[in-house]
Design a protein around this motif. Sequence first.
Motif, PDB file in Angstrom:
ATOM      1  N   VAL A  98       0.016  60.653  25.994  1.00  0.00           N
ATOM      2  CA  VAL A  98      -0.179  59.361  26.063  1.00  0.00           C
ATOM      3  C   VAL A  98      -0.683  58.455  24.696  1.00  0.00           C
ATOM      4  N   ALA A  99      -1.475  59.185  24.224  1.00  0.00           N
ATOM      5  CA  ALA A  99      -1.876  58.579  22.773  1.00  0.00           C
ATOM      6  C   ALA A  99      -0.653  58.740  21.847  1.00  0.00           C
ATOM      7  N   LEU A 100       0.278  59.564  21.773  1.00  0.00           N
ATOM      8  CA  LEU A 100       1.438  59.612  21.061  1.00  0.00           C
ATOM      9  C   LEU A 100       2.368  58.471  21.409  1.00  0.00           C
ATOM     10  N   GLU A 101       2.670  58.440  22.624  1.00  0.00           N
ATOM     11  CA  GLU A 101       3.411  57.147  23.102  1.00  0.00           C
ATOM     12  C   GLU A 101       2.630  55.726  22.644  1.00  0.00           C
ATOM     13  N   ARG A 102       1.621  55.561  22.855  1.00  0.00           N
ATOM     14  CA  ARG A 102       0.797  54.376  22.520  1.00  0.00           C
ATOM     15  C   ARG A 102       0.762  54.027  21.100  1.00  0.00           C
ATOM     16  N   ASP A 107       2.834  61.565  10.471  1.00  0.00           N
ATOM     17  CA  ASP A 107       1.646  60.871   9.987  1.00  0.00           C
ATOM     18  C   ASP A 107       0.291  61.749  10.330  1.00  0.00           C
ATOM     19  N   TRP A 108       0.349  61.957  11.361  1.00  0.00           N
ATOM     20  CA  TRP A 108      -0.643  62.695  12.046  1.00  0.00           C
ATOM     21  C   TRP A 108      -0.975  64.118  11.239  1.00  0.00           C
ATOM     22  N   LEU A 150       0.170  65.057   8.532  1.00  0.00           N
ATOM     23  CA  LEU A 150      -0.290  64.725   7.124  1.00  0.00           C
ATOM     24  C   LEU A 150      -1.904  64.086   7.033  1.00  0.00           C
ATOM     25  N   GLY A 151      -2.301  63.923   8.013  1.00  0.00           N
ATOM     26  CA  GLY A 151      -3.918  63.184   8.113  1.00  0.00           C
ATOM     27  C   GLY A 151      -3.819  61.657   8.007  1.00  0.00           C
ATOM     28  N   LYS A 152      -2.715  61.001   8.115  1.00  0.00           N
ATOM     29  CA  LYS A 152      -2.679  59.615   8.475  1.00  0.00           C
ATOM     30  C   LYS A 152      -3.172  59.140   9.635  1.00  0.00           C
ATOM     31  N   ALA A 153      -4.236  58.474   9.532  1.00  0.00           N
ATOM     32  CA  ALA A 153      -4.727  57.670  10.883  1.00  0.00           C
ATOM     33  C   ALA A 153      -4.124  56.527  11.225  1.00  0.00           C
ATOM     34  N   THR A 154      -2.634  56.528  11.151  1.00  0.00           N
ATOM     35  CA  THR A 154      -1.894  55.272  11.576  1.00  0.00           C
ATOM     36  C   THR A 154      -1.427  55.201  13.292  1.00  0.00           C
TER      37      THR A 154
END
Length: 129
Positions: A93-97, A122-123, A125-129
């Motif tokens: 759900v979080a991925l789709e959102r 992104d996740w 690599l630690g990017k919080a986008t």
Amino acid sequence: MTAPTPPSLADEPRAVRITTDGAKATVTVDGTDMSKTLAGYTLEHRAGQPPMLVLYPTPNHQAAFDGLAHVVIADEPDPGPTVAAFLRTVDPVALERAALARDDLDGTRHELTRAMLAQLTDWALGKAT
């Protein structure tokens, strides 16, 4: 004073011969066939430097090489289990959102799949986008 580093295969270039049919490879270092102890290798050659042969437990790569190379025994594990463990933690759900909220959606076919893969990257690599 630190203890001297023990000698390794990487200290001096070694005589290396690699032959492969694409599925199986024969790798010899200083005339010793190492094929049965290897799951894979990487051969890298940069301009102005001797080639570097890295031996590690991954699938064989198709290649051919006969010459001197620095040889390094890699301590990197197969990344597959790490990637699988990361993917098991992903909330769909979080991925789709997050993917739908990206500003790089372009309206083309498979945009959501591309956005999800970009988001996972992104996740990872630690990017919080």
